[in-house]
Enzyme design. Structure first.
Site, PDB file in Angstrom:
ATOM      1  N   LYS A   1       0.841  -1.200   0.000  1.00 38.97           N
ATOM      2  CA  LYS A   1       0.000   0.000   0.000  1.00 38.97           C
ATOM      3  C   LYS A   1       0.874   1.247   0.000  1.00 38.97           C
ATOM      4  CE  LYS A   1      -3.861  -2.380   2.171  1.00 38.97           C
ATOM      5  NZ  LYS A   1      -4.505  -2.828   3.414  1.00 38.97           N
TER       6      LYS A   1
ATOM      7  N   GLN B   1      -4.921  -1.426   9.507  1.00 39.91           N
ATOM      8  CA  GLN B   1      -4.833  -2.767   8.935  1.00 39.91           C
ATOM      9  C   GLN B   1      -5.422  -3.798   9.896  1.00 39.91           C
ATOM     10  OE1 GLN B   1      -3.761  -3.431   5.811  1.00 39.91           O
ATOM     11  NE2 GLN B   1      -4.061  -5.613   6.028  1.00 39.91           N
TER      12      GLN B   1
ATOM     13  N   ASP C   1     -11.395   2.823   3.789  1.00 39.37           N
ATOM     14  CA  ASP C   1     -11.704   1.395   3.782  1.00 39.37           C
ATOM     15  C   ASP C   1     -13.211   1.160   3.670  1.00 39.37           C
ATOM     16  OD1 ASP C   1      -9.821  -0.654   3.813  1.00 39.37           O
ATOM     17  OD2 ASP C   1      -9.335  -0.371   5.937  1.00 39.37           O
TER      18      ASP C   1
HETATM   19  N1  GUN Z   1      -6.975  -6.777   6.026  1.00 46.77           N
HETATM   20  C1  GUN Z   1      -7.225  -7.505   4.917  1.00 46.77           C
HETATM   21  N2  GUN Z   1      -7.819  -6.755   3.982  1.00 46.77           N
HETATM   22  C2  GUN Z   1      -7.962  -5.526   4.508  1.00 46.77           C
HETATM   23  C3  GUN Z   1      -8.500  -4.302   4.015  1.00 46.77           C
HETATM   24  O1  GUN Z   1      -9.000  -4.188   2.896  1.00 46.77           O
HETATM   25  N3  GUN Z   1      -8.437  -3.246   4.868  1.00 46.77           N
HETATM   26  C4  GUN Z   1      -7.913  -3.357   6.109  1.00 46.77           C
HETATM   27  N4  GUN Z   1      -7.911  -2.267   6.874  1.00 46.77           N
HETATM   28  N5  GUN Z   1      -7.396  -4.459   6.596  1.00 46.77           N
HETATM   29  C5  GUN Z   1      -7.434  -5.542   5.790  1.00 46.77           C
END
Ligand code: GUN
Length: 290
Positions: free
Chosen positions: A54, A98, A121
């Site tokens: 990311k 995350q 998100d």
């Molecule tokens: N963990 C796995 N996929 C995601 C996601 O799309 N966003 C977040 N914040 N954590 C994750």
């Protein structure tokens, strides 16, 4: 094999390029770059890899990346204080915590604390509610990416029968809401669903998001269906999806591979949501953005 392989990786690269093209005009108008803050608590290896990807993608798009890596024993108050600081920071347009968080932390309370207008998100109940009621808001990145691939493959989804397998807040539920908003007829299936093969056999669109390797069998799929595999399962045979790929590809019209299908779309959609957040917070139009 007869199915067309849906090139999520290529689609995501194009989307990221269009997002990167929209960043310099934003910077000129706002006097700053769009900013994304990513918070990782602990050292879960898979999460660490995601957070690094990311960060790289954010910087490659010309955006500002604020990475916060906290130790695994971080307490709830410290994490909440960081979210509050990011909510208040004018350079931060998007906040992503995350998941999963270490077990001693209350993830729901943390997600609730994120300013809904920075919730790239789309996990805050305010954004889930906006999606459910057809208001503008942030849509979770993985289902948004699936929708883009589906519309690119099929065009108008109106009237199609769709089966979404898995009812998580992150994928299944928002996916069902997005498909409903596009006038598909949606069945949201889950672990208690009776006769899942029977439901899948009627579907023009199958979306598998259960997290069980090769769970959806090729013989369930209706000939000519489009199959979107959200699963990323680490097995002794390497990364595999939730769909028996070889079996499904022999009957479907189109199918996403794992890896290289839905996965790359998630990060591209995160950048897209961050770009939109930056424009909205600055009072700039979003209509022509990717
Ligand atoms: N963990 C796995 N996929 C995601 C996601 O799309 N966003 C977040 N914040 N954590 C994750």
């Amino acid at each position: 094999m007869s199915a067309r392989i849906i090139d999520g990786k290529g689609f995501a690269e194009q989307l990221r390029a269009r997002i990167a093209d929209a960043v310099p005009p934003f910077c000129a108008a706002a006097g700053r770059a769009p900013g994304l803050a990513v918070v990782l608590v602990g050292e879960d290896p898979a999460s660490s890899v995601y957070v690094r990807s990311k960060h790289r993608a954010t910087v490659a798009a010309g955006m500002e990346s604020f990475e916060h890596r906290l130790p695994a024993d971080t307490d709830q108050e410290t994490l909440i204080a960081l979210v509050d600081a990011l909510n208040a920071d004018p350079a931060v347009d998007g906040i992503l915590v995350q998941l999963p968080l270490p077990r001693h932390l209350d993830a729901q309370a943390v997600l609730l604390r994120i300013d809904p207008d920075k919730d790239v998100d789309g996990f805050h109940p305010v954004n889930a509610g906006r999606l459910a009621t057809g208001l503008d808001g942030f849509v979770p990145c993985t289902p948004l990416g699936c929708l883009m691939l589906l519309e690119d493959t099929l065009g108008d989804l109106s009237g199609m029968d769709a089966v979404v397998i898995g009812r998580s807040n992150i994928v299944g539920k928002p996916m069902a809401a997005l498909l409903t908003a596009r006038s598909a007829t949606v069945t949201l299936a889950h672990s208690r669903t009776r006769d899942l093969p029977g439901h899948v056999a009627r579907a023009d669109i199958v979306i598998a998001a259960v997290g069980i390797p090769n769970f959806v069998k090729g013989e369930w799929i209706r000939p000519g269906a489009t199959v979107i595999d959200v699963g990323i399962n680490r097995t002794d045979d390497g990364l595999v999806g939730d769909v028996d790929f070889a079996g499904a590809a022999s009957v479907a019209a189109a199918i996403t591979p794992v890896p290289g299908g839905v996965g790359p779309m998630t990060i591209a959609c995160l950048l897209r949501n961050t770009l939109h957040a930056a424009h909205r917070r600055t009072g700039l139009a979003t209509a022509d953005l990717p």
